[in-house]
Design a protein around this motif. Structure first.
Motif, PDB file in Angstrom:
ATOM      1  N   PRO A 143      52.635   2.498  68.040  1.00 15.28           N
ATOM      2  CA  PRO A 143      52.464   1.385  69.003  1.00 15.28           C
ATOM      3  C   PRO A 143      51.920   0.113  68.362  1.00 15.28           C
ATOM      4  CG  PRO A 143      51.721   3.448  69.982  1.00 15.28           C
ATOM      5  CD  PRO A 143      52.018   3.743  68.551  1.00 15.28           C
ATOM      6  N   ASN A 144      51.130   0.243  67.281  1.00 12.50           N
ATOM      7  CA  ASN A 144      50.578  -0.946  66.619  1.00 12.50           C
ATOM      8  C   ASN A 144      51.520  -1.555  65.594  1.00 12.50           C
ATOM      9  OD1 ASN A 144      50.483   0.931  64.601  1.00 12.50           O
ATOM     10  ND2 ASN A 144      48.253   0.851  64.280  1.00 12.50           N
ATOM     11  N   GLY A 145      52.740  -1.022  65.516  1.00 11.50           N
ATOM     12  CA  GLY A 145      53.727  -1.539  64.581  1.00 11.50           C
ATOM     13  C   GLY A 145      53.749  -0.847  63.236  1.00 11.50           C
ATOM     14  N   GLU A 146      52.770   0.013  62.962  1.00  9.87           N
ATOM     15  CA  GLU A 146      52.740   0.736  61.687  1.00  9.87           C
ATOM     16  C   GLU A 146      53.897   1.731  61.631  1.00  9.87           C
ATOM     17  OE1 GLU A 146      49.848   3.826  59.233  1.00  9.87           O
ATOM     18  OE2 GLU A 146      49.187   2.940  61.153  1.00  9.87           O
ATOM     19  N   VAL A 147      54.511   1.831  60.462  1.00 10.37           N
ATOM     20  CA  VAL A 147      55.655   2.723  60.290  1.00 10.37           C
ATOM     21  C   VAL A 147      55.198   4.000  59.599  1.00 10.37           C
ATOM     22  CG1 VAL A 147      57.898   3.036  59.180  1.00 10.37           C
ATOM     23  CG2 VAL A 147      57.323   0.849  60.247  1.00 10.37           C
ATOM     24  N   ARG A 148      55.581   5.132  60.192  1.00  8.83           N
ATOM     25  CA  ARG A 148      55.318   6.431  59.590  1.00  8.83           C
ATOM     26  C   ARG A 148      56.657   7.089  59.245  1.00  8.83           C
ATOM     27  NH1 ARG A 148      50.315   8.491  61.511  1.00  8.83           N
ATOM     28  NH2 ARG A 148      48.831   6.751  61.506  1.00  8.83           N
ATOM     29  N   TRP A 149      56.657   7.853  58.152  1.00  9.13           N
ATOM     30  CA  TRP A 149      57.829   8.628  57.772  1.00  9.13           C
ATOM     31  C   TRP A 149      57.496  10.100  57.972  1.00  9.13           C
ATOM     32  CZ3 TRP A 149      62.370   6.313  56.738  1.00  9.13           C
ATOM     33  CH2 TRP A 149      62.344   4.948  56.468  1.00  9.13           C
ATOM     34  N   LEU A 150      58.282  10.802  58.785  1.00  3.63           N
ATOM     35  CA  LEU A 150      57.958  12.159  59.218  1.00  3.63           C
ATOM     36  C   LEU A 150      59.033  13.143  58.796  1.00  3.63           C
ATOM     37  CD1 LEU A 150      56.939  11.352  62.891  1.00  3.63           C
ATOM     38  CD2 LEU A 150      55.430  11.409  60.902  1.00  3.63           C
ATOM     39  N   ARG A 151      58.561  14.367  58.498  1.00  2.00           N
ATOM     40  CA  ARG A 151      59.462  15.511  58.451  1.00  2.00           C
ATOM     41  C   ARG A 151      59.410  16.140  59.830  1.00  2.00           C
ATOM     42  NH1 ARG A 151      58.979  20.995  57.489  1.00  2.00           N
ATOM     43  NH2 ARG A 151      60.877  21.950  56.678  1.00  2.00           N
ATOM     44  N   LEU A 152      60.512  16.249  60.513  1.00  2.41           N
ATOM     45  CA  LEU A 152      60.550  16.542  61.945  1.00  2.41           C
ATOM     46  C   LEU A 152      61.361  17.811  62.215  1.00  2.41           C
ATOM     47  CD1 LEU A 152      60.179  15.549  64.964  1.00  2.41           C
ATOM     48  CD2 LEU A 152      62.356  14.373  64.667  1.00  2.41           C
ATOM     49  N   GLU A 153      60.820  18.689  63.085  1.00  6.55           N
ATOM     50  CA  GLU A 153      61.560  19.820  63.622  1.00  6.55           C
ATOM     51  C   GLU A 153      61.319  19.854  65.124  1.00  6.55           C
ATOM     52  OE1 GLU A 153      60.811  23.501  61.731  1.00  6.55           O
ATOM     53  OE2 GLU A 153      61.080  22.717  59.688  1.00  6.55           O
ATOM     54  N   MET A 154      62.366  19.975  65.891  1.00  4.55           N
ATOM     55  CA  MET A 154      62.278  19.877  67.350  1.00  4.55           C
ATOM     56  C   MET A 154      63.265  20.867  67.972  1.00  4.55           C
ATOM     57  SD  MET A 154      63.054  16.477  69.670  1.00  4.55           S
ATOM     58  CE  MET A 154      62.106  15.486  68.547  1.00  4.55           C
ATOM     59  N   GLY A 155      62.807  21.604  69.013  1.00  2.00           N
ATOM     60  CA  GLY A 155      63.697  22.542  69.679  1.00  2.00           C
ATOM     61  C   GLY A 155      63.129  23.004  71.020  1.00  2.00           C
ATOM     62  N   PRO A 156      63.901  23.756  71.789  1.00  2.00           N
ATOM     63  CA  PRO A 156      63.464  24.167  73.140  1.00  2.00           C
ATOM     64  C   PRO A 156      62.566  25.403  73.121  1.00  2.00           C
ATOM     65  CG  PRO A 156      65.656  24.964  72.727  1.00  2.00           C
ATOM     66  CD  PRO A 156      65.272  24.176  71.504  1.00  2.00           C
ATOM     67  N   TRP A 157      61.740  25.548  74.167  1.00  2.00           N
ATOM     68  CA  TRP A 157      61.111  26.835  74.462  1.00  2.00           C
ATOM     69  C   TRP A 157      61.610  27.270  75.827  1.00  2.00           C
ATOM     70  CZ3 TRP A 157      58.223  27.161  78.877  1.00  2.00           C
ATOM     71  CH2 TRP A 157      57.662  25.966  79.397  1.00  2.00           C
ATOM     72  N   ARG A 158      61.533  28.629  76.089  1.00  2.00           N
ATOM     73  CA  ARG A 158      62.169  29.167  77.290  1.00  2.00           C
ATOM     74  C   ARG A 158      61.166  29.910  78.160  1.00  2.00           C
ATOM     75  NH1 ARG A 158      67.679  28.793  76.874  1.00  2.00           N
ATOM     76  NH2 ARG A 158      68.445  28.231  74.780  1.00  2.00           N
ATOM     77  N   GLU A 159      61.486  29.855  79.495  1.00  2.00           N
ATOM     78  CA  GLU A 159      60.727  30.627  80.477  1.00  2.00           C
ATOM     79  C   GLU A 159      61.071  32.100  80.311  1.00  2.00           C
ATOM     80  OE1 GLU A 159      58.594  29.273  82.482  1.00  2.00           O
ATOM     81  OE2 GLU A 159      59.175  27.177  82.827  1.00  2.00           O
ATOM     82  N   GLU A 160      60.325  32.988  81.070  1.00  2.39           N
ATOM     83  CA  GLU A 160      60.595  34.419  81.018  1.00  2.39           C
ATOM     84  C   GLU A 160      61.991  34.744  81.497  1.00  2.39           C
ATOM     85  OE1 GLU A 160      57.565  36.456  83.094  1.00  2.39           O
ATOM     86  OE2 GLU A 160      55.995  36.015  81.628  1.00  2.39           O
ATOM     87  N   ASN A 161      62.517  33.881  82.392  1.00  2.94           N
ATOM     88  CA  ASN A 161      63.870  34.130  82.899  1.00  2.94           C
ATOM     89  C   ASN A 161      64.952  33.543  81.990  1.00  2.94           C
ATOM     90  OD1 ASN A 161      63.609  31.433  83.308  1.00  2.94           O
ATOM     91  ND2 ASN A 161      63.689  31.485  85.564  1.00  2.94           N
ATOM     92  N   GLY A 162      64.553  33.006  80.825  1.00  2.00           N
ATOM     93  CA  GLY A 162      65.521  32.463  79.881  1.00  2.00           C
ATOM     94  C   GLY A 162      65.823  30.991  80.061  1.00  2.00           C
ATOM     95  N   GLU A 163      65.299  30.377  81.112  1.00  2.00           N
ATOM     96  CA  GLU A 163      65.536  28.955  81.317  1.00  2.00           C
ATOM     97  C   GLU A 163      64.673  28.134  80.364  1.00  2.00           C
ATOM     98  OE1 GLU A 163      67.691  27.537  83.349  1.00  2.00           O
ATOM     99  OE2 GLU A 163      68.428  29.470  84.100  1.00  2.00           O
ATOM    100  N   ILE A 164      65.230  26.975  79.897  1.00  2.00           N
ATOM    101  CA  ILE A 164      64.474  26.072  79.029  1.00  2.00           C
ATOM    102  C   ILE A 164      63.372  25.407  79.825  1.00  2.00           C
ATOM    103  CG2 ILE A 164      64.581  23.972  77.622  1.00  2.00           C
ATOM    104  CD1 ILE A 164      67.408  24.763  76.842  1.00  2.00           C
ATOM    105  N   GLY A 165      62.131  25.613  79.357  1.00  2.00           N
ATOM    106  CA  GLY A 165      60.998  25.041  80.084  1.00  2.00           C
ATOM    107  C   GLY A 165      60.512  23.732  79.477  1.00  2.00           C
ATOM    108  N   GLY A 166      60.927  23.398  78.295  1.00  2.00           N
ATOM    109  CA  GLY A 166      60.516  22.165  77.633  1.00  2.00           C
ATOM    110  C   GLY A 166      60.877  22.215  76.157  1.00  2.00           C
ATOM    111  N   ILE A 167      60.178  21.438  75.350  1.00  2.00           N
ATOM    112  CA  ILE A 167      60.465  21.426  73.915  1.00  2.00           C
ATOM    113  C   ILE A 167      59.164  21.514  73.117  1.00  2.00           C
ATOM    114  CG2 ILE A 167      62.589  20.085  74.175  1.00  2.00           C
ATOM    115  CD1 ILE A 167      61.030  17.630  73.215  1.00  2.00           C
ATOM    116  N   VAL A 168      59.309  22.000  71.879  1.00  2.00           N
ATOM    117  CA  VAL A 168      58.217  22.039  70.909  1.00  2.00           C
ATOM    118  C   VAL A 168      58.595  21.117  69.737  1.00  2.00           C
ATOM    119  CG1 VAL A 168      56.823  23.466  69.384  1.00  2.00           C
ATOM    120  CG2 VAL A 168      57.664  24.403  71.539  1.00  2.00           C
ATOM    121  N   ILE A 169      57.642  20.287  69.311  1.00  2.00           N
ATOM    122  CA  ILE A 169      57.890  19.357  68.202  1.00  2.00           C
ATOM    123  C   ILE A 169      56.879  19.626  67.090  1.00  2.00           C
ATOM    124  CG2 ILE A 169      58.033  16.946  67.477  1.00  2.00           C
ATOM    125  CD1 ILE A 169      58.653  16.170  70.335  1.00  2.00           C
TER     126      ILE A 169
END
Length: 560
Positions: A143-169
């Motif tokens: 937000p302050n304009g500073e630039v960061r360089w990241l190694r990123l992994e992102m994917g879904p997590w699932r409810e007990e019924n198999g539905e996607i409940g959100g993501i993990v980063i």
């Protein structure tokens, strides 16, 4: 962080979500004994339900505890979001890396980072749809304009019924490494530009003698066609080239520039003779080399600079041959100049001796009673003969560069005597009108009396001869003495005539040996005069007068 398979990532995302789901019941937990339960009443249905609830609570508490440990001590930044991108969990490293202030759980990721780019939001949408996304150099703007360089992994997590409940980063801040890479790229580009612009062969080797970098001049220097033809280890060049020391001995491996630099030696101006085994061509290399030290002070490589000086050495040999030939020619010229100088300098006093003795003989033949005139003629003949001896002595001292004796000279007196000598030597020459221009209160100058008088006599005699062909009323000789405007340590003298003058070509050549404007002249007088004046620390030059005639100027140092 090692890369994971998609199945492993999905399992990890799900385990994080399950851990986040479990809420600690905390204060209400008790041990089995505290609840008054024992093995005898396990068969009671109500007791079984109580036991199951307690075990479930313990398990939930344990999972929450483990999640808290993961959040607090995970080396990577981890955050779990629901489908609305609200925070369910965030590790301490996440909070620290992204400078998040205050409570984050339940907050919207888009409210905390209001400047997220469309590409980042698109990543979230794709992960919510079930895609697993990885990026090694992801550019993230704070937000302050500073630039960061990241190694990123992102994917879904699932409810007990198999539905996607959100993501993990997962993120790993590689900003420092990225900056180092960018700086390295800039340095590399600068190095390449510098190497490409250099005409000398430059190559850099590591501590094993392996080539790290080299320029196109290196390729040409070693007589290869392209960089691809160049061996990558300096030891391999022995299969392509023979290398010799300047004494003609073959250079051993440890005597080569890279090997010497890797032992810590630095040197410049070291020469080797190289010979291509493919073509037989030989050339001479002029080398400079030095070791490269790392931050710990250890030798980590070597840098070598080489230049082909074959043409230069061949030219030096040719110049040496020409110099020998020139020295021989100069010796012959010196002999001629010496003979001409002797003839020139002795010509005037011997001519005067001849004139005076002729007068004496004439008196004896015609009037034996005129003893006074006879005495005068013989006395001056003797003086001129003595002068000829002194001239010979001083000339030989000058030619052999011996130090002639110098003394303070009263230049008006020296020039007055020179006028008398010059007029006496001219015989029946028409004498010009003489004008003196002498600045008052002048200091004496330092010089050899006879040598300086010889210069003035020569200049005056030349001026008189230059005015023989003009009208007698216009023949004027001006002798001037004054301080030198350009240098107070010198005194300025001038002999000016109103004669036929000098062309620009004659002004440029008149001081050269054997150059003469007179049909019977030897062309040595002015050359000798300039040598004398310069030996005294002065200067002699000529100029054409604006109206008619020429002026000869010279300077001499004043006494201190």
């Amino acid at each position: 962080m090692q890369k994971r398979s998609d199945q492993q990532k999905a399992q990890l995302f799900e385990s994080h979500y399950n851990a986040a789901q479990f809420k600690s019941s905390g204060d209400g937990l008790k041990s089995d004994n505290a609840a008054g339960i024992n093995a005898d009443n396990l068969s009671v249905p109500g007791v079984v339900k109580i036991l199951e609830g307690q075990e479930q609570a313990k398990l939930q508490h344990l999972k929450q505890h483990n999640l808290n440990l993961l959040n607090n001590y995970a080396p990577a930044a981890i955050a779990i979001f629901d489908r609305n991108m609200r925070y369910l969990s965030a590790s301490a490293r996440w909070i620290s890396d992204f400078n998040i202030q205050g409570e984050v759980l339940g907050q919207s990721h888009y409210q905390i980072f209001t400047n997220l780019c469309s590409a980042c939001i698109d990543y979230h949408r794709r992960a919510m749809a079930g895609e697993i996304i990885t990026a090694d150099n992801y550019r993230f703007e704070m937000p302050n304009g500073e630039v960061r360089w990241l190694r990123l992994e992102m994917g879904p997590w699932r409810e007990e019924n198999g539905e996607i409940g959100g993501i993990v980063i997962f993120t790993e801040d590689n900003t420092q490494r990225k900056k180092a890479e960018l700086e390295s790229e800039v340095s590399r580009a600068k190095l390449q530009a510098a190497l490409s612009s250099m005409h000398d062969a430059v190559y850099i080797a590591n501590d094993h003698g392996e080539m790290i970098d080299f320029n196109q001049a290196f390729v040409s220097f070693h007589r290869f066609q392209s960089k691809a033809d160049c061996p990558l280890h300096f030891a391999e060049y022995r299969t392509e080239l023979d290398v010799f020391l300047m004494n003609g001995e073959p250079a051993r491996r440890e005597q080569l520039p890279v090997a010497r630099a890797l032992t810590g030696e630095a040197a410049s101006g070291v020469e080797y003779t190289l010979r291509s085994k493919r073509t037989g061509e030989t050339w001479i290399g002029h080398y400079s080399f030095a070791p490269i030290h790392n931050s710990a002070g250890q030798i980590s490589g070597a840098v070598v600079n080489a230049r082909d000086i074959t043409q230069q050495r061949n030219m030096e040999k040719l110049i040496q041959i020409k110099r020998i030939q020139l020295d021989e020619a100069n010796q012959h010229l010196l002999v001629r100049q010496t003979a001409a100088a002797i003839a020139h300098e002795l010509n005037q006093p011997l001519a005067a001796v001849a004139n005076y003795t002729s007068v004496a003989l004439h008196i004896l033949e015609t009037d034996t009673q005129n003893l006074e005139t006879l005495r005068y003629a013989l006395t001056h003949a003797e003086q001129q003969a003595q002068r000829a001896g002194k001239v010979m002595h001083e000339l030989m001292a000058l030619l052999y560069k011996n130090q002639s004796e110098k003394e303070p000279l009263d230049m008006p007196a020296v020039m007055a005597e020179a006028v008398e000598i010059a007029l006496g030597n001219c015989g029946s020459c028409r004498q010009p009108q003489l004008i003196w221009q002498i600045e008052p209160a002048l200091s004496p100058v330092l010089g050899n009396y006879l040598q300086i008088q010889k210069v003035v006599v020569n200049l005056i005699a030349n001026a008189i001869q230059a005015m023989q062909s003009i009208d007698a009323a216009q023949a004027t000789l001006v002798l001037s003495i004054a301080g030198f405007v350009e240098d107070a340590a010198l005194q300025h003298f001038c002999v000016s005539d109103s004669g036929t003058g000098l062309s620009q070509k004659a002004i440029n050549e008149v001081f050269q040996p054997f150059y003469s404007t007179k049909a019977t002249g030897l062309g040595m007088g002015l050359a000798i005069s300039r040598t004398i004046i310069e030996a005294h620390g002065g200067k002699l030059w000529a100029e054409s007068n604006p109206g008619a005639g020429a002026s000869f100027h010279f300077t001499l140092p004043v006494t201190k």
